[in-house]
Design a protein around this motif. Structure first.
Motif, PDB file in Angstrom:
ATOM      1  N   ALA A 116      45.473   4.505  35.364  1.00  0.00           N
ATOM      2  CA  ALA A 116      44.763   5.170  36.459  1.00  0.00           C
ATOM      3  C   ALA A 116      45.391   6.544  36.656  1.00  0.00           C
ATOM      4  CB  ALA A 116      44.857   4.356  37.745  1.00  0.00           C
ATOM      5  N   ARG A 117      44.604   7.430  37.216  1.00  0.00           N
ATOM      6  CA  ARG A 117      45.113   8.756  37.556  1.00  0.00           C
ATOM      7  C   ARG A 117      44.200   9.352  38.617  1.00  0.00           C
ATOM      8  NH1 ARG A 117      41.882  12.550  35.234  1.00  0.00           N
ATOM      9  NH2 ARG A 117      40.700  11.900  33.441  1.00  0.00           N
ATOM     10  N   TYR A 118      44.696  10.401  39.260  1.00  0.00           N
ATOM     11  CA  TYR A 118      43.870  11.112  40.229  1.00  0.00           C
ATOM     12  C   TYR A 118      42.994  12.116  39.494  1.00  0.00           C
ATOM     13  CZ  TYR A 118      46.756   9.048  43.860  1.00  0.00           C
ATOM     14  OH  TYR A 118      47.393   8.153  44.679  1.00  0.00           O
ATOM     15  N   LEU A 119      41.802  12.337  40.028  1.00  0.00           N
ATOM     16  CA  LEU A 119      40.885  13.287  39.413  1.00  0.00           C
ATOM     17  C   LEU A 119      41.379  14.713  39.628  1.00  0.00           C
ATOM     18  CD1 LEU A 119      37.372  11.859  40.392  1.00  0.00           C
ATOM     19  CD2 LEU A 119      38.767  11.349  38.389  1.00  0.00           C
ATOM     20  N   GLY A 120      41.116  15.567  38.635  1.00  0.00           N
ATOM     21  CA  GLY A 120      41.434  16.986  38.735  1.00  0.00           C
ATOM     22  C   GLY A 120      40.320  17.734  39.448  1.00  0.00           C
ATOM     23  N   PRO A 121      40.513  19.016  39.716  1.00  0.00           N
ATOM     24  CA  PRO A 121      39.531  19.797  40.480  1.00  0.00           C
ATOM     25  C   PRO A 121      38.117  19.787  39.889  1.00  0.00           C
ATOM     26  CG  PRO A 121      41.581  21.017  40.251  1.00  0.00           C
ATOM     27  CD  PRO A 121      41.718  19.785  39.396  1.00  0.00           C
ATOM     28  N   ASP A 122      37.990  19.938  38.576  1.00  0.00           N
ATOM     29  CA  ASP A 122      36.653  19.928  37.959  1.00  0.00           C
ATOM     30  C   ASP A 122      35.996  18.561  38.096  1.00  0.00           C
ATOM     31  OD1 ASP A 122      36.971  22.567  37.242  1.00  0.00           O
ATOM     32  OD2 ASP A 122      37.525  22.120  35.162  1.00  0.00           O
ATOM     33  N   GLN A 123      36.790  17.506  37.934  1.00  0.00           N
ATOM     34  CA  GLN A 123      36.258  16.147  38.068  1.00  0.00           C
ATOM     35  C   GLN A 123      35.879  15.852  39.517  1.00  0.00           C
ATOM     36  OE1 GLN A 123      39.785  14.522  36.373  1.00  0.00           O
ATOM     37  NE2 GLN A 123      38.696  13.847  34.522  1.00  0.00           N
TER      38      GLN A 123
END
Length: 100
Positions: free
Chosen positions: A80-87
């Motif tokens: 799992a990871r946090y979404l980046g700005p574009d996502q």
């Protein structure tokens, strides 16, 4: 259907700054349909392995991607990871155009 979670994953998530509670919350939103989640697919370019990704907004608010694959009739969560700005922008556009 069982959802498998290996506790070693918790240590990895902590190392990368992902709160395991956010991961649990996205999975719960998917299973119970409490909040909308967006199913995506991801393919590893090296191996060609295709998996599914659940993008969701946990109760805490930080948009999270949960990576999992099917194992028989069960689902195994492996990252799992946090979404980046574009996502985040892509997810918020999806949220705004959903038609329940």
């Amino acid at each position: 259907m069982a959802i498998t979670w290996f506790w070693a994953l918790t240590r990895m998530l902590e190392r990368y700054g992902v709160d395991p509670d956010d991961v649990f919350d996205v999975i719960d939103a998917w299973v119970t349909a409490k909040r909308p989640v967006w199913f995506r697919t991801a393919t590893d370019p090296a191996s060609g392995l295709t998996t599914f990704v659940i993008w969701g907004r946990p109760g805490g608010g930080t948009l999270t991607a949960v990576y999992a694959h099917r194992k028989g009739s069960d689902t195994e969560v492996y990252a799992a990871r946090y979404l980046g700005p574009d996502q985040i922008a892509e997810f918020e556009k999806w949220e705004a155009t959903r038609n329940d």
